[in-house]
Write an enzyme that holds these catalytic residues in place. Structure first.
Site, PDB file in Angstrom:
ATOM      1  N   GLU A  71     -52.935 104.166  83.321  1.00  0.00           N
ATOM      2  CA  GLU A  71     -51.544 104.445  83.675  1.00  0.00           C
ATOM      3  C   GLU A  71     -51.212 103.763  85.007  1.00  0.00           C
ATOM      4  OE1 GLU A  71     -50.189 108.783  82.655  1.00  0.00           O
ATOM      5  OE2 GLU A  71     -52.129 108.899  83.673  1.00  0.00           O
ATOM      6  N   HIS A  76     -54.282 112.962  82.997  1.00  0.00           N
ATOM      7  CA  HIS A  76     -52.945 112.360  82.980  1.00  0.00           C
ATOM      8  C   HIS A  76     -52.351 112.451  84.392  1.00  0.00           C
ATOM      9  CE1 HIS A  76     -48.654 111.896  82.099  1.00  0.00           C
ATOM     10  NE2 HIS A  76     -49.017 111.313  80.977  1.00  0.00           N
TER      11      HIS A  76
END
Length: 278
Positions: free
Chosen positions: A194, A115
């Site tokens: 992302e 992430h």
């Protein structure tokens, strides 16, 4: 197969301390979320879509205890350490770290690795030691993926480019894929894209053509791995994301971005309804 991932970050902290948890006392927060969502997810075909919630570790036990028989909710942890306990080896000297084996024993079947917040943390630590090569972060994440898979966990592996990396997005994302996935079991990995440059207040969200372009690139580089949108599956982009054939789901975090900001189970279920079309 569609995948709906929920990253609950540190949404357990109360507003009086600066957090956004307005839904339940901290001790029952994990169980409340599972209890309030699993019934609303039973109407979906398990062969069509799966639901995975990534909880902070303290909430995994109550969340697991709240799962009903046949619950559609799967649990995941927010990352694992790059090493683990082993018979005849290290039997537990991992203070402050989360070995993948304990995550599996707590009821996790998935973990979240790479992430952008984790990448930023690792890059900052390495920079303190004078290491600024992005490949070093990707190598550490590769070790984490291998440790997770050895413990039987599936992996949601996040990739993404910052604003200053946009012109070189093919190189950046290509390296994150090539190094991060080197030698791993690709059948147990889903990719989350992302667009870091577009996430956050005041930033322009990535549009449909851009997301399509990245999803195609990722599938080409990985031999067709499932790709979910990690920039935030929301009520206002659910229909658009559902219309992209190359996108296989999304990553939800906050459900409300103004007023009483936070994660709300009923809004989470509505986002899924909008994305799935029923």
């Amino acid at each position: 197969m569609k995948h709906i991932f929920l990253n609950l970050k540190r949404f357990d902290i109360l507003p009086v301390l600066g957090g956004v948890n307005r839904i339940a006392p901290v001790a029952s927060w994990g169980s409340f979320i599972v209890s309030e969502t699993q019934k609303g997810l039973t109407g979906y075909d398990k062969g069509e879509v799966e639901f995975v919630d990534f909880f902070p570790e303290a909430h995994l036990i109550p969340a697991a205890d709240a799962r009903a028989n046949g619950s559609p909710v799967q649990l995941g942890c927010q990352g694992v350490f790059r090493d683990d306990v082993a018979v005849g080896g290290n039997f537990g000297a991992f203070t402050t770290n989360r070995p993948a084996s304990i995550a599996a024993l707590l009821g996790c079947t998935w973990t979240l690795i790479g992430h952008c917040e984790e990448r930023g943390d690792k890059a900052g630590i390495l920079a303190e030691a004078g290491v600024t090569d992005p490949a070093a972060v990707n190598r550490l994440l590769n070790k984490e993926i291998k440790a997770a898979q050895k413990a039987g966990l599936k992996v949601l592996y996040c990739i993404g480019e910052k604003s200053e990396e946009q012109e070189a997005w093919q190189q950046v994302l290509g390296d994150q894929l090539a190094i991060g996935l080197d030698g791993v079991d690709m059948s147990k990995v889903v990719i989350a894209y992302e667009p870091i440059w577009s996430i956050g207040p005041g930033k322009t969200p990535a549009d449909k053509p851009y997301i399509e372009k990245i999803a195609r690139f990722v599938k080409e580089r990985t031999g067709g791995l499932d790709v979910v949108y990690g920039g935030g599956l929301k009520a206002d982009n659910a229909a658009m994301l559902a219309s992209i054939p190359e996108i296989d789901g999304g990553l939800i975090a906050l459900t409300r971005f103004s007023g009483e900001i936070g994660f709300y189970p009923e809004e989470y279920l509505e986002i899924i309804r909008l994305y799935m079309g029923h």
